[in-house]
Structures are given as structure tokens and as C-alpha cells.
Design a protein around this motif. Sequence first.
Motif, PDB file in Angstrom:
ATOM      1  N   TYR A  56       0.849  -1.206   0.000  1.00  0.00           N
ATOM      2  CA  TYR A  56       0.000   0.000   0.000  1.00  0.00           C
ATOM      3  C   TYR A  56       0.881   1.251   0.000  1.00  0.00           C
ATOM      4  N   ILE A  63       2.280   1.750  -3.401  1.00  0.00           N
ATOM      5  CA  ILE A  63       1.259   2.206  -4.363  1.00  0.00           C
ATOM      6  C   ILE A  63       1.018   3.703  -4.205  1.00  0.00           C
ATOM      7  N   THR A  64       0.993   4.166  -2.951  1.00  0.00           N
ATOM      8  CA  THR A  64       0.802   5.614  -2.740  1.00  0.00           C
ATOM      9  C   THR A  64       1.969   6.425  -3.302  1.00  0.00           C
ATOM     10  N   VAL A 122      -7.524  -0.351  -2.058  1.00  0.00           N
ATOM     11  CA  VAL A 122      -7.115  -0.015  -3.415  1.00  0.00           C
ATOM     12  C   VAL A 122      -8.199  -0.458  -4.380  1.00  0.00           C
ATOM     13  N   ALA A 153      -4.688   3.840  -4.894  1.00  0.00           N
ATOM     14  CA  ALA A 153      -4.905   3.830  -3.439  1.00  0.00           C
ATOM     15  C   ALA A 153      -6.186   4.573  -3.083  1.00  0.00           C
TER      16      ALA A 153
END
Length: 376
Positions: free
Chosen positions: A51, A54-55, A77, A89
Amino acid sequence: MEEDSSVRGGSAAHAREGDRGRAPAPGWAEERAGAPAGGPDALSPAARALYASITRGEPAGPADGAALRELLAWHLVTVDPDRPGAPIALDPQEAGRRRLDEGLRELAARAAGMAAVPAVADELALHFERAKWRSGAGSEFLAEPEQVGARIGEAVGQAETELLTAQPLGPAGADALEAAFARDVRALARGVRVRTLYRDGERDDAATRDRVTRLTARGAQFRTLAAPYQSCVVVDRRQAFIPDHVVNSTPTHAAWHVMDRALVAFIAEGFEDAWRRADIWHGDPRRAAPDDGGGLTHRQREILIDTAAGVDQRITARRLSIGLRTLTKELGVLRARWGAPTLAALSYRWALSAERRRMAEEVAGAEEQRGGGPGA
């Protein structure tokens, strides 16, 4: 600055790719597969790390499949079908509230199910109580005395080798006594070995003495026992009848017809144990006791009971809060009173005393009030 930023981003991506190329450290696969550190409802460290990446705009690789599925399940997500390698996200606060709501609904459903457990248990208990009256194929509950008598008569009528009967409560009445006499005569005529155990007090009953005398002449064997023993009828060591100790509020004279081979053998061995301790009886009246046992103190009675039961003298002394020397002195007084040269002889004289018989008959009377046993 932009160049530096791209370099840092590229370095991070390169580091993640480099991690994939190295040999995995111990436990890495399990962690990435999603064994959550905080239990089955927690988010795994691998999913948290994914996560975060991904951000930062980093793509998800094939090795991130398990972690990505966790993030999707948590609604952290979403994936654009046109760009499956670049998950988007979502707000973790909103996802957390949604997850919490789902968990609370689950807990409410489970609590409702737990609240219904007592009602289900009560409903099923009715079936269980009924099952106790059947107890499977190995035994059958017989509630009525007529049913008990008929079933025993049928079993004894088919006996081939042996009939064992223990009757601590004595015959049920004149009619039952006569029916049992005829039943045993037929069994003896077929060559069946008949052995019957009565309580010692039956030696005083004229009708029972007459029955014993007549059957003894035909080959039956009888003994009497002053000590307590269990009621039973055993036929050919293949089936047995015993009093009820299972069903609450049992009817009078209720019994169980037992056909389990192991249990029947156990019941027969209980009969044999009582038979070995009993006195042979040919129908003669009870032998007179040398002393009726009257005038004994409570302590003397307790000493006699323990001595007859084979209790160690030190245990008896400790129970009565007296010294071993005092106990020995009391035993000497009792042996002199009955003229018993040994403790075994003293136990025998005590068993024949009127006071001991009264105690045994009181116990038998209490058993009779609770409900009689099988047999005539």
C-alpha cells in the motif's frame, strides 16, 4: 530537483526489483502470502508495504498478488481494468470504517447465534432423555414390573447352561415366589445350573426356607450374605437383568435388560464375588448368634464395621480420633465378649449378631423404598 526525485523513485523501484531477484529470507514467503501478524482480521506486513509503495506511484508486480488481494478485500485499493499493474490507493480511514462496520455486523450475527444455543440445547435434551430409556442395542429399559417378570421368564425359559440370581431384597411375594419356583424347576430339568444368593435375613422366612429346601433337593445351590450386594439375574452369561440407576424418577421395580457381552461378564463377576463371600444354605433356619450385639458403644460398632471390612487399624484409629493402643484394647474386649480367638472370628460373630442384621435390614429397607430389583 526533478532529476533527483526521479532518481530516487527509480532507485526505490530498482531496489524492489532487486529484492525479487535475491534468494528469499526465511519466513519471507509466509509473510508475503499474508499470515497477518495481528490475527486473521489484521492486515499483513506485506500488504502494508505494498500500500505504501502504491501511494508512491510504484507499480505492483506478479510477486505482490497475495498482498494485493488483501488490499482489495480491505477496499484500500482499486484496479483499473485498463491498467491492472497500477492499483489506485483509496482513503484508509474510509476503508477502516467500512471494515469495522463489516466486523461489527459479523459479531452481531455470531452473538445472535450464541444466544440461540440454550434453546437448541433444551430442544435436543428432550431427544437425549428419551435415548437414555433405550441406551442403544446393548440394553433395554423395562419400566413395568409385569414387563420385567415376563422378560426374565422368557430368558430363563431359554437358558441352556447357567442361571445366576442375586436378590438382596428377597422374593417379591407369595405368587412371585411360586412362579420363580416353577421356573427354576423347569430350568433344572433341562440341566441348567441354578445358583441363587439371598440376604441373611431370608433364613427367618418360612416360605423362602421351604422353596430353598425343595430346590436344593433338585440340585439348585443357595447362599446367604449379610453384607450388601447388588441385585441381578444372569442367564447363560449372555444376558442380564439389573436395577435401574440411569433414568430419573424410575418406576418401582424398573430394570434394564443388558445384552452387551462385556457388561454381562462384569455383572456375572460381581455375582461371583458376592457368592464367594456368602454362606452355603440348604434351607435350614438361621444359626443363633452367640450374642445379640446389644449394649455396644458407638465406637465399638465403628471398630467392628471397619474390622469386618478389612480396614487397616491405623486408619480406623485415626478416623475415630483414638490411639492404636486404645483400639487394640477395644478389640480385646470385643473378642472376649464373643469368645473369638482371632479378628476373623470376631468379624464372623459380628456378622451373625442381631445388631448387624438390623443394620443390614435397614439398608435393604432403604433400597426397597427406592425401588426393587429384577427377579422374583
